[in-house]
Design a protein around this motif. Sequence first.
Motif, PDB file in Angstrom:
ATOM      1  N   VAL A  34      20.832  32.368  12.622  1.00 29.30           N
ATOM      2  CA  VAL A  34      20.508  31.171  13.393  1.00 29.30           C
ATOM      3  C   VAL A  34      20.914  29.978  12.549  1.00 29.30           C
ATOM      4  O   VAL A  34      20.456  29.830  11.410  1.00 29.30           O
ATOM      5  N   THR A  35      21.764  29.117  13.082  1.00 34.36           N
ATOM      6  CA  THR A  35      22.313  28.046  12.263  1.00 34.36           C
ATOM      7  C   THR A  35      22.778  26.903  13.133  1.00 34.36           C
ATOM      8  O   THR A  35      23.281  27.102  14.234  1.00 34.36           O
ATOM      9  N   GLY A  36      22.621  25.703  12.632  1.00 34.34           N
ATOM     10  CA  GLY A  36      23.042  24.529  13.383  1.00 34.34           C
ATOM     11  C   GLY A  36      22.020  24.164  14.435  1.00 34.34           C
ATOM     12  O   GLY A  36      21.629  24.997  15.253  1.00 34.34           O
ATOM     13  N   ILE A  37      21.572  22.914  14.412  1.00 34.46           N
ATOM     14  CA  ILE A  37      20.576  22.476  15.381  1.00 34.46           C
ATOM     15  C   ILE A  37      20.667  20.972  15.525  1.00 34.46           C
ATOM     16  O   ILE A  37      20.892  20.241  14.563  1.00 34.46           O
ATOM     17  N   THR A  38      20.544  20.486  16.748  1.00 34.09           N
ATOM     18  CA  THR A  38      20.446  19.069  17.039  1.00 34.09           C
ATOM     19  C   THR A  38      19.690  18.939  18.352  1.00 34.09           C
ATOM     20  O   THR A  38      19.262  19.937  18.921  1.00 34.09           O
ATOM     21  N   GLU A  39      19.522  17.705  18.845  1.00 35.41           N
ATOM     22  CA  GLU A  39      18.682  17.506  20.012  1.00 35.41           C
ATOM     23  C   GLU A  39      19.183  16.370  20.876  1.00 35.41           C
ATOM     24  O   GLU A  39      19.958  15.514  20.432  1.00 35.41           O
ATOM     25  N   SER A  40      18.728  16.354  22.126  1.00 36.78           N
ATOM     26  CA  SER A  40      18.937  15.190  22.979  1.00 36.78           C
ATOM     27  C   SER A  40      18.029  14.069  22.488  1.00 36.78           C
ATOM     28  O   SER A  40      17.030  14.304  21.795  1.00 36.78           O
ATOM     29  N   ALA A  41      18.343  12.850  22.845  1.00 34.99           N
ATOM     30  CA  ALA A  41      17.603  11.702  22.326  1.00 34.99           C
ATOM     31  C   ALA A  41      16.126  11.732  22.707  1.00 34.99           C
ATOM     32  O   ALA A  41      15.278  11.242  21.960  1.00 34.99           O
ATOM     33  N   ASP A  42      15.809  12.321  23.854  1.00 32.09           N
ATOM     34  CA  ASP A  42      14.414  12.338  24.291  1.00 32.09           C
ATOM     35  C   ASP A  42      13.633  13.536  23.757  1.00 32.09           C
ATOM     36  O   ASP A  42      12.447  13.701  24.050  1.00 32.09           O
ATOM     37  N   GLY A  43      14.289  14.408  22.985  1.00 28.60           N
ATOM     38  CA  GLY A  43      13.605  15.562  22.413  1.00 28.60           C
ATOM     39  C   GLY A  43      13.277  16.646  23.412  1.00 28.60           C
ATOM     40  O   GLY A  43      12.545  17.586  23.078  1.00 28.60           O
TER      41      GLY A  43
END
Length: 749
Positions: free
Chosen positions: A683-692
């Motif tokens: 499991v690698t790499g993670i980001t999010e939309s601005a509203d979480g």
Amino acid sequence: MSHHSDDAFNDSPNEHFQDVLERSSQTPLNRRNLIRGGIGLAALSSIPFLSACGGGGDDAPAPTPGAPSARALGFGAIDKSLLDNVILPAGYTYSVLHATGDRLVSSIPAYTNLGTETDEWTMRVGDHHDGMDLFYVNGSGRYSTTDTGRAVLVVNHESSADAHFFHANGQTTNGVSGKKFSQFDSWDLGVRPELEVLKEINHHGVSVVEVGKNASGTWEYKLDSLYNRRVTGQSPMRIAGPAAHLADIRALMVTAFDSTGASSRGTLNNCGHGKTPWGTYLACEENWAAYFFMPAGSTDVDARTKTSRQRYGVIRAPHAAATAGSQGWSNTATAGTDNRFGRWNVSAPGASAAQDFRNEPNTFGFNVEIDPLTSGTPAKRVAMGRFAHEAAICGLPVVGQPLAFYMGCDSRNEYIYKFVSTAVWSASDVGGGLAAGDKYLNEGRLYVAKFNDNGTGEWLELNIANPLISGYATYVFANQADVLVNARHAADAVGATKMDRPEWGAVNPANGEIYFTMTNSNNANRPVTGTNAANPRSYTDNDGRGQVGGNPNGHIIRFKETANASTATTFAWDIFLFGAEADAGANINLSGLTAKNDFSSPDGLWFSKATGICWIQTDDGAYTDQSNCMLLAAIPGSVGDGGAIAVNNTVAGVSATQGTFIGAALGEARLRRFLVSPRGAEVTGITESADGRAIFVNIQHPGEGTPALGAGPFAFESQWPGNQGYAPAGRPRSATIVITRIDGGVIGL
């Protein structure tokens, strides 16, 4: 992330992290000579945990006084799993955004998943999805710090170790198919088909794709977007560095491709990443060294070049023999005339470097800056040093102050680095693209970390003016350009502290502290007699897989710059969290993990700016007899919030007792398992939309253990994501998934 069996190339006599505090073992344990550490904290309500947080390198807003300080995780921890699927808590769901081989333009055929593609993969999503980040686009086509409803996702592609899946009958050598070459294994040195090699080169690099929600509210990537592009192992690159040393830098980059050394081709093995405050992407070149080759009997390079290569693992003894470590990219029928293939042969048959590719390895090992919103030529930022880059995390930007970027070198016994810009931060540079990168990333100071035995640390500058560097006997530096290009040797020279595979980093925007994962070590690198307060454990994991001795479960460290200044040359540090099996015993399970949050081999690391959660991803070869790799959520504390304990180690009859300073048990309210991956994946790499309300997570190399095709069908370890309905089914594929809550709420709380 690394697929080396043992990639330690540091033979310097520098003190290892495991040796820190050994001198203090004869003095009473006290708060001054112990390492402060641990995530087990005082009462949750007393922790200054703020909601205005951001991930490493993001331009998150400053914490707001009076923000919530008593948040807790709001999902039920999941059990360990060996299933061939992504497992999530109740109330959560996922969808696949894109997977290896998906086309970016409609002018090429859809992916077959049969290995029958005849294009060169320059407009298909790459393989081994890794670090990534999301970039919002404003109405002028420039980077926006706020949600505009239009976004571009940038994804690293680390490796082609599973390239046998991308050819109809596996990889081919000397006309025989069914092979499985690994860039870290020996293989038959036969002639390889050109199209196979081109596919493998182009699996690497970076994918840039426009993403958004469809009419049903599901995230998807947009076919034929003007932003869709690939940066591959063949894409043109600009060599960028300090003006005063640029001519010397380019002299080290001269090849038959560019006799001036001003440009190079391609980026390889992109693992962790960084996001700049002005809105560009830093793709970190990690295990790039293993792709080069010198055939037996070829013309050898000079002794100085050989010394440089040995320190980076470009060569393995004997130097001029048929060495392991190549995918055979230089072994095509046309390699002698087509330098797309010949460039991987780094022997020196020419009269000068301009007539061959002896300097080709010098063009890799950098942070590569990419502007996701333009088609500009990416820049290799030499001032940030050359090594096995894993993460390039920007500290909290402060207007009028220099920027600091923190970087790990992903191999055992390697170092943590810091680059401090000469230019001071101006918010007017947001959206400035590669021109802003030239301003902040070409001029600055490069440092390496030394961890002292009293819980403090020093940043040691890598500068030719330092007599330890200019007088270093192992490798004689010619100039400052040589110091930057051979940063590992320079770090050896100044006496930096050897670390246990420094991988991803992250910055906690609530307090500016920096976190790094130490994925694991083994008995060869840290025997029981080498344990100390900073690395107190040495044990044997008899029921695990893979590396079973030393500290196979790893840990996470963190440090705080003096006065929280980017330019600080001193810091305080501690141990944040230890990986362990829940039933491993108190001397191993130092963080008091339970069956709901035990883990091994922390690797990816990231802070959510919507919730402040610290997300921990694993790349594990030790605990996979009990569970596939996983993603955990933690609520962080601060440096120095732990307490003193003693750890008693006994391995094979050898005993050692160490005092250390860590935290009490975390408890499941503060650390919980959130996701378990399919079989064979990390499991690698993670980001999010601005509203979480959506997080993007990469599932890399499912089915990695699937053997070569040989004379029969694949014996698949995994068939994800095709087995969950993402067509076409059959061979496993790396993929980016999007996780949402069924009720549409914020992730994790």
